[in-house]
Scaffold this motif. Structure first.
Motif, PDB file in Angstrom:
ATOM      1  N   VAL A  42       0.844  -1.200   0.000  1.00  0.00           N
ATOM      2  CA  VAL A  42       0.000   0.000   0.000  1.00  0.00           C
ATOM      3  C   VAL A  42       0.877   1.246   0.000  1.00  0.00           C
ATOM      4  N   GLY A  43       1.905   1.253   0.840  1.00  0.00           N
ATOM      5  CA  GLY A  43       2.820   2.387   0.886  1.00  0.00           C
ATOM      6  C   GLY A  43       3.540   2.603  -0.427  1.00  0.00           C
ATOM      7  N   LEU A  44       4.019   1.514  -1.031  1.00  0.00           N
ATOM      8  CA  LEU A  44       4.671   1.602  -2.347  1.00  0.00           C
ATOM      9  C   LEU A  44       3.718   2.175  -3.384  1.00  0.00           C
ATOM     10  N   GLY A  45       2.509   1.626  -3.421  1.00  0.00           N
ATOM     11  CA  GLY A  45       1.523   2.092  -4.396  1.00  0.00           C
ATOM     12  C   GLY A  45       1.156   3.541  -4.200  1.00  0.00           C
ATOM     13  N   LEU A  46       1.000   3.948  -2.931  1.00  0.00           N
ATOM     14  CA  LEU A  46       0.678   5.336  -2.623  1.00  0.00           C
ATOM     15  C   LEU A  46       1.791   6.267  -3.111  1.00  0.00           C
ATOM     16  N   ALA A  47       3.043   5.886  -2.834  1.00  0.00           N
ATOM     17  CA  ALA A  47       4.177   6.721  -3.246  1.00  0.00           C
ATOM     18  C   ALA A  47       4.252   6.834  -4.761  1.00  0.00           C
ATOM     19  N   LEU A  48       4.029   5.738  -5.458  1.00  0.00           N
ATOM     20  CA  LEU A  48       4.089   5.767  -6.922  1.00  0.00           C
ATOM     21  C   LEU A  48       2.945   6.597  -7.494  1.00  0.00           C
TER      22      LEU A  48
END
Length: 198
Positions: A163-169
């Motif tokens: 979720v954090g990776l996706g949010l950052a991207l």
């Protein structure tokens, strides 16, 4: 209102909603301990673990390259080690302060867009993962099915990293770079509030 300001407002409202969640309930399994389902829900039920896991994913995305997968994997691996230490009776000092401190530190790393070699990033998150894992491992004997419970919280933690990776991207594509730093600042502020409440 511009797209960037709408996105910033949405993140601010989401952060406010998260701050209304219970702070340390991810570490209160007690009689509710069961198996896989409880393990999945456990990391999602406390703001401290939730924010720290999402922050790891965001920071990994900021670091880029190999860190995108290596930093979250290091967290999960060391979290398991911390759990094993707890189950085998090895105590760790300052577990709860270490967990809350991870929220503060990870938020600061995002807010400052800290650049470190991947192996250093892995070491940083790995150290704090020991605290998170130890807290989970302490509760394992209370679970009806410890192996299924452990698998559940490992999968839930991995999901939160994603979720954090996706949010950052997503933020990287749709909003100005400072928005991600603002999110990091919000996470760090939540960490300060949690540490102050100890």
């Amino acid at each position: 209102m511009t797209r960037a300001s709408r996105l910033s407002l949405a993140f601010t409202l989401a952060a406010a909603a998260l701050l209304g969640a219970p702070v340390a309930e991810a570490h209160l399994i007690g009689e509710h301990g069961a198996g896989f389902e409880a393990g999945i829900l456990h990391p999602l039920s406390g703001l401290d673990h939730l924010l720290a896991m999402i922050a790891v994913g965001i920071w990994a995305a900021q670091l880029g390259g190999r860190a995108i997968w290596a930093v979250p994997c290091a967290f999960v691996g060391f979290m398991v080690v911390g759990g094993v230490l707890a189950v085998t009776g090895v105590s760790m000092p300052l577990v709860e302060p270490g967990i809350l401190g991870s929220v503060l530190l990870f938020g600061l790393l995002i807010a400052t867009a800290a650049r470190v070699p991947t192996v250093v990033g892995m070491a940083i998150v790995g150290l704090f993962a020991l605290f998170h894992g130890h807290a989970h491992g302490t509760e394992l004997p209370e679970a009806a099915n410890p192996a299924a419970y452990a698998l559940g919280f490992v999968l839930a933690t991995s999901f939160l990293h994603a979720v954090g990776l996706g949010l950052a991207l997503l933020v990287g594509r749709l909003a100005p770079k400072p928005v991600l730093r603002v999110i990091g600042g919000g996470i760090a502020a939540a960490g300060v509030a949690m540490v102050a409440a100890l």
